[in-house]
Design an enzyme around this catalytic site. Structure first.
Site, PDB file in Angstrom:
ATOM      1  N   LYS A  27       0.700  -1.175   0.007  1.00  0.00           N
ATOM      2  CA  LYS A  27      -0.115   0.062   0.111  1.00  0.00           C
ATOM      3  C   LYS A  27       1.004   1.402  -0.070  1.00  0.00           C
ATOM      4  CE  LYS A  27      -4.392  -1.995   1.164  1.00  0.00           C
ATOM      5  NZ  LYS A  27      -5.662  -1.806   1.666  1.00  0.00           N
ATOM      6  N   LYS A  83      -4.247 -10.444  -6.044  1.00  0.00           N
ATOM      7  CA  LYS A  83      -5.606 -10.723  -5.653  1.00  0.00           C
ATOM      8  C   LYS A  83      -6.725  -9.659  -6.047  1.00  0.00           C
ATOM      9  CE  LYS A  83      -6.322  -7.945  -1.287  1.00  0.00           C
ATOM     10  NZ  LYS A  83      -7.138  -7.662  -0.254  1.00  0.00           N
ATOM     11  N   LYS A  89     -11.413  -4.009  -3.969  1.00  0.00           N
ATOM     12  CA  LYS A  89     -12.239  -3.264  -4.494  1.00  0.00           C
ATOM     13  C   LYS A  89     -11.920  -1.906  -4.715  1.00  0.00           C
ATOM     14  CE  LYS A  89     -13.962  -3.377   0.484  1.00  0.00           C
ATOM     15  NZ  LYS A  89     -12.613  -3.491   0.772  1.00  0.00           N
TER      16      LYS A  89
HETATM   17  N1  AQP Z   1      -9.543 -11.434  -3.336  1.00  0.00           N
HETATM   18  C1  AQP Z   1      -9.822 -11.861  -1.873  1.00  0.00           C
HETATM   19  N2  AQP Z   1     -10.040 -13.045  -1.818  1.00  0.00           N
HETATM   20  C2  AQP Z   1     -10.415 -13.732  -0.569  1.00  0.00           C
HETATM   21  N3  AQP Z   1     -10.428 -12.816   0.471  1.00  0.00           N
HETATM   22  C3  AQP Z   1     -10.398 -11.394   0.333  1.00  0.00           C
HETATM   23  N4  AQP Z   1     -10.368 -10.389   1.185  1.00  0.00           N
HETATM   24  C4  AQP Z   1     -10.151  -9.270   0.496  1.00  0.00           C
HETATM   25  N5  AQP Z   1      -9.808  -9.522  -0.681  1.00  0.00           N
HETATM   26  C5  AQP Z   1     -10.056 -10.831  -1.146  1.00  0.00           C
HETATM   27  C6  AQP Z   1     -10.912 -10.809   2.637  1.00  0.00           C
HETATM   28  O1  AQP Z   1     -11.887  -9.473   2.822  1.00  0.00           O
HETATM   29  C7  AQP Z   1     -11.744  -9.303   3.971  1.00  0.00           C
HETATM   30  C8  AQP Z   1     -11.913  -7.898   4.196  1.00  0.00           C
HETATM   31  O2  AQP Z   1     -11.112  -6.880   3.490  1.00  0.00           O
HETATM   32  P1  AQP Z   1     -10.758  -5.585   3.797  1.00  0.00           P
HETATM   33  O3  AQP Z   1     -11.893  -4.764   3.209  1.00  0.00           O
HETATM   34  O4  AQP Z   1     -10.595  -5.216   5.138  1.00  0.00           O
HETATM   35  O5  AQP Z   1      -9.472  -5.194   2.963  1.00  0.00           O
HETATM   36  P2  AQP Z   1      -8.497  -6.019   2.029  1.00  0.00           P
HETATM   37  O6  AQP Z   1      -8.180  -7.183   2.293  1.00  0.00           O
HETATM   38  O7  AQP Z   1      -7.707  -4.880   1.661  1.00  0.00           O
HETATM   39  O8  AQP Z   1      -9.729  -5.964   0.698  1.00  0.00           O
HETATM   40  P3  AQP Z   1      -9.811  -5.199  -0.664  1.00  0.00           P
HETATM   41  O9  AQP Z   1     -11.121  -5.572  -1.328  1.00  0.00           O
HETATM   42  O10 AQP Z   1      -8.576  -5.404  -1.152  1.00  0.00           O
HETATM   43  O11 AQP Z   1      -9.945  -3.678   0.122  1.00  0.00           O
HETATM   44  P4  AQP Z   1      -9.003  -2.533  -0.786  1.00  0.00           P
HETATM   45  O12 AQP Z   1      -9.145  -2.657  -2.266  1.00  0.00           O
HETATM   46  O13 AQP Z   1      -9.611  -1.118   0.060  1.00  0.00           O
HETATM   47  O14 AQP Z   1      -7.759  -2.940  -0.114  1.00  0.00           O
HETATM   48  C9  AQP Z   1     -10.553  -9.830   4.744  1.00  0.00           C
HETATM   49  O15 AQP Z   1     -10.690 -10.961   5.577  1.00  0.00           O
HETATM   50  C10 AQP Z   1      -9.469 -10.203   3.530  1.00  0.00           C
HETATM   51  O16 AQP Z   1      -8.881 -11.365   3.783  1.00  0.00           O
END
Ligand code: AQP
Length: 329
Positions: free
Chosen positions: A112, A194, A197
């Site tokens: 990040k 991965k 969002k």
């Molecule tokens: N691609 C993924 N596959 C499986 N699990 C996932 N998680 C996120 N992406 C995947 C799981 O979702 C939960 C919440 O995640 P978060 O919103 O706290 O942050 P993140 O992991 O950083 O998710 P994003 O979508 O990638 O958000 P942004 O883009 O804002 O950083 C966690 O349990 C995570 O493991």
């Protein structure tokens, strides 16, 4: 005594398919057996700059999405992280038991800070300590997360063990619950990464995408130049990702999914996966969501009520920790 489960999600959007398959789907399956707390972790989201109005809306929307995905707000404690000060207070206390070196080795921080080079703030660096506080505050035994959170959870465990060694048994040492399938759903446009969002819209399925958009995105999913459908994440990440999504959405094994598509073409797999996902997210998730999102008073009522329940639980830990450290209560 039921054991305790905690997990959270950032309101950086309303949720993508990876969030659902890797996390929320499991949260729902745990709600009868455990005492569960599920938080919209808005304080984590501000480690990246957010538009105030968008953040407020996303937070409310994500809460509505949790319920629409099947989380019962009476059974579970579903609340906004920022509505209970215990998270930030314990995070400060724990930051005095976390080391610079271990935080600088966290993959998400490296990732990040590279993506947001103009805003490498201290919060981004100490994010895993706040996450440790989220978890340890409630005597959490299990944390259902996707695979990307494994390293952070290791750190929460290390901090808990370090504190317990210094002051005697204080924190439960939490275990991760990482699903066997869909623990890391991949981006549709870059299947080596991965699904996230906050990436470009074509690379992820939003839980609010209409059916036609879901179909279009899967049809455009990056695969490879071969023709054989087989599960081989290293050499065929795109096809393996589709097989995994298809399998977990239909509650079947990857092997069963792979044999169903043996001898078929890539187009058939893309369409079948899109149809399976559409079946899952349009009804009941989206239909419930569009009803709930209008009912802002109800969402506020849930937020307030559940923040109070979280406070009742967390304050006990906070007092215990302060006392052990030597702060006057
Ligand atoms: N691609 C993924 N596959 C499986 N699990 C996932 N998680 C996120 N992406 C995947 C799981 O979702 C939960 C919440 O995640 P978060 O919103 O706290 O942050 P993140 O992991 O950083 O998710 P994003 O979508 O990638 O958000 P942004 O883009 O804002 O950083 C966690 O349990 C995570 O493991």
């Amino acid at each position: 005594m039921k054991k305790t489960v905690f997990s959270g999600m950032q309101p950086t959007g309303v949720g993508q398919l990876g969030n659902y398959l890797g996390a929320i789907k499991n949260w729902v399956s745990l709600q009868d057996e455990y005492n569960c707390l599920y938080s919209v972790v808005d304080l984590h989201a501000i480690t990246i700059r957010q538009e105030p109005d968008v953040l407020r809306q996303n937070s409310l929307d994500l809460l509505a999405m949790f319920i629409s995905c099947g989380l019962d707000p009476d059974k579970n404690i579903i609340y906004m992280q920022s509505h209970y000060h215990g998270h930030t207070e314990l995070a400060w206390l724990l930051s005095c038991y976390a080391y610079f070196g271990e935080l600088s080795r966290q993959a998400q921080y490296k990732d990040k800070s590279a993506k947001n080079a103009e805003n490498v703030n201290v919060g981004l660096f100490s994010y895993p300590v706040l996450q440790a506080a989220d978890i340890l505050l409630f005597g959490t035994n299990f944390v259902p997360v996707g695979e990307d959170q494994k390293q952070h959870l290791e750190l929460s465990r290390d901090i808990a063990i370090r504190f317990n060694n210094a002051y005697g048994e204080t924190f439960a040492v939490p275990e991760p619950l990482i699903p066997k399938t869909a623990a890391r759903v991949k981006s549709l446009s870059h299947p080596d990464k991965k699904m996230s969002k906050s990436d470009d819209a074509g690379s992820y399925i939003s839980l609010l995408d209409p059916a036609e958009t879901v179909m279009k995105k899967f049809k455009r999913a990056v695969t490879d130049s071969e023709t054989e459908i087989r599960y081989d994440p290293e050499n065929k990440p795109g096809i393996s990702n589709l097989l995994e999504i298809y399998a977990v959405t239909n509650d079947m094994t990857i092997q069963a999914a792979a044999s169903e598509f043996a001898g078929k073409n890539y187009g058939a797999l893309k369409i079948a996966t899109a149809e399976a996902v559409i079946g899952k997210i349009t009804d009941p998730i989206q239909s419930k969501y569009f009803d709930l999102a209008k009912n802002v008073d109800y969402l506020y009522e849930i937020m307030r009520k559940n923040a109070a329940r979280a406070r009742d639980l967390g304050d006990k830990t906070l007092q215990n920790v302060k006392n052990k450290i030597g702060l006057i209560l």
